[in-house]
Design a protein around this motif. Sequence first.
Motif: not given
Length: 738
Positions: A271, A689, A695, A732
Motif C-alpha cells: 500500500d 486499490p 483498497g 491504495q
Amino acid sequence: MHRAHLARSAGLAALTAALIAAPLAVPATAVTGTAEAEGSLAFTARLDIGDGQRACSGALVDREWILTAASCFADDPAVSLAVPAGSPKLKTTATIGRTDLTTTAGVVRNVVEVVAHPSRDAALVRLNRPVTTVAPVAVSATPAAAGEELKVAGYGRTKTEWAPLKLHSGSFTVDAVSASDVNLTGKDGVSVCMGDTGGPALRVVDGQAQLVAVNSRSAQAGCFGIDTAVTSTAAVNTRVDDLRSWIDAKLAAPRFTDFNCDGAEDVAIGDPKATVGGDTNAGVIRVVYGDGKGTVELNQDQAYVPGGAEASDWYGESLATFDHNEDGCTDLVVGVPAEDITVGTTTNADAGSVQILYGAKGGIGTGQAAVDHVQGLGDIPVIKGSASEAGDRFGHAVAAGHTAEGEPYLLIGVPGEDLGTVANAGSAIYVRGSVNVVANQEKAGYAGDPEANDRFGASLAGSANHLVIGSPGEAIGTEKDAGGVQILKHALNADKVLTPVLGFDQDADVVSGGAEPGDQFGSSLAAVAYRPSGAATATDSIIAIGTPGEDLTVDTANKADAGAVHVLRVTAAGAVTQVSSIQQEATDVAGAVEAGDKFGTKVVLANTAPRAVVSPSTLVLAVGIPGEALGSVAGAGAVQTFYPFGAAGAHDHWIQAGDASGLGGTPTANHAVGTYLGASATRLYVGVPAAAPYGAAYALPWGNATGGRTGAAAAATTYKPGTDGLPAAGGQFGRTFG
C-alpha cells in the motif's frame, strides 16, 4: 555423553529408539560393516543436525530431496515422531557424495524444509540447492521379502570408532515384513549403530541399487559404546517402497511464499500511498501469514526497516520474493524508487533504494538484519560504484528468484539512469552471489543504443533460466515509445556481461505486428520456467510481453490502445520463437476489442507444476484489461486467463468483479481491475486499490481463475483493511504483491 534412547515398540523392548548420534566433536560415519570405496553409494547422505547435536544418515532420492527418518528431527522420538512442517528446528546440513569425509568430494547443502510422513518414521528433507553431480537412488516399487538380503549403509558409529570418517555398509537378512516395517538381522555381527538413523536399506539388482527401507531402530550389538552383553544385531527399518506416491506428490508440489517457514503460504501486499506517522504517501506493506497466524505491518518508521518514513516515499511500490540467505524462509525485496537520497548536502529526489527484509521462524523482522541497497554505498561493487542521482528511480522494478542451479539472484531496474549525457536511458543491476554486473544498452551484444527516455529497466522478469528487461520508451526509428525487450541468460560471457540471447522490438521477425508510436511493447513482462517434452527438467522459459498501447483495426475502425500480448518460448540453446499473439479480436476469445481497453497492461505467468511437462492443466497466463467497460460501467476492468500455446480462445477464461471466481465487489467505474496483479504457483492475486475506502486484494486459486482448467475451484481469499486483523487504514492497498 550420549543420551539414552527408549524403544518405541513394546515388542522391541531390547531395541533402542531412533539411532540418533550424540553430540559430536567431529563428523560421524556408519554401520559396523566395511568401509565403502570412494564414490560407492554416493547417494547416501550424512546429516549434521544442530551443529553436532545430532547426526543421521539418508539417501538422495531427487536432486533436491533426501529421504531419511522423521525421528532425526523429532524432539523426543521415543514419545512421538511428530515434526512440524517447514524449516528444521535446528540448523541442518547434508553432505552428499563424500564417502570419505576427509576429502572434498561431493557437495554440502543446507536443509531448508522437513516433511515428515504422517504415520511412519520417514521424512523428506529439501536442500537449498539441487545436487547435480550425484545420481539419486531409485525408490523400489517392490517390498522386501522374508529371507532376502539387503545392503544397509550409514554414517554412524562402527565397532571401534565413535566418529569414523568413512561411509560403512553391511549385509542384513530380512526376517519379516509388516505393513510399515522391515525386520532385519545383521550378518556376520554387523549392526545398525547410532548415526545410521535414516540411512538406506538397499536391494541391488544388476548392479543398480534400489531403496527399499530406511533405518529406524536397532539393538546395536557391537557398536562403539554399547554394553558387550548386548548380542542382538536385529534392526527395524521403515518401509518406503509403498511411499512412492507420497514422495512423488511432495516432489511435484509447487513452492510458495513462506516468510515464517511454517509450511503455510503467506503474502505481502503493498500500500505505497498509505500515511505513516502523518507522512502522506509514505507507504506500508502488510504481511498476512497463512493458517490464520496473523498480520504484520512493515514501514520505514519501524526499527527493523531501514530508513525513515517520509512523505511520498511510496514504500513498497515494487515487491519480489526469494530465499536470499537460503534458510528456507522466504525473503521480501522492497523497491522504494521514490526514496530521496542525500549525498553530502545534496538531496537527490527519487534516487531510490532497494531493501531485503529477511524471513525467519518468528516472521519478517525477527531474524537476520535487513539490507538496504543504495547506489554509492554498501559492499556490492556494482551498486557502490553507481552514484545515486535525482530521478534514477533505483528499484522501480525488481525481479528475484533462483537459477536452475538454485543460486539466489536479484535484478534491479533503474529506468531513470542517465548514461553519459543521455537522460533516462535506463539500466539494470544484477546481483547473484559474487556476481554483480550492470545491464544496459551500452553493453556489447545488447540490442539498440542508449537514447533519451528509453527507460531500459522499467519492467523486469526472470525465470530459473533467463532474464527479461523491457525498455517501453524505446523509439524505433521515428516511432516514439514503440518499446523493446532484451532477453539474457544468468551466466556471464567473455565480455563479463549477462549473456545476451536476443534483443528485439515489434519490427523483428520473432514477434508479430510492427513497431508503432505509443505501443509500449514490453511495458509489462512475465517469465516462468518451462519443461518441454523430452527434457528431464525445466530447461526453457516462457515469456509474456504486454503491449497495452497497441492499436487494433476491427473491420475499418481503429481501436486505439486496445492492447495485445505476445508469448515467446526461449530454449536452453537460445532459440526464441513466438508461441502465441493474443488479442481480443481473436476467434472465440471472450470480450470485444475496444479503444482504451489496454489489454496487457499487466501480465503474469504461473507454472502450477514446474517439474511436469507443460500442458493446458499446468501453465497459465493472466492478462489485465484495466480499461475494459462492463456494460455501461466505464473503466471497470477485468482479467483474462489463457493457456498460451495454441488457439487463444481454446482455454480462455474471463474474470470480473462479483463473478464466480471469487473476485469480490461489483463492477465499478474506474476501478481498473487488471492494473495490479500478482501470481504464485497456486494463486492469482488481484489488487483493487481504488475500492473504497482503502483498497482491496483477492487471492484466487488457479482453478477459479481458469474455470477449472488447472484444478478444482476452491475458496478465494479476500484481504481488506479493517477485516481479519488488517487495520482500517491505508491509501491504495493492493497495488503490489510479494
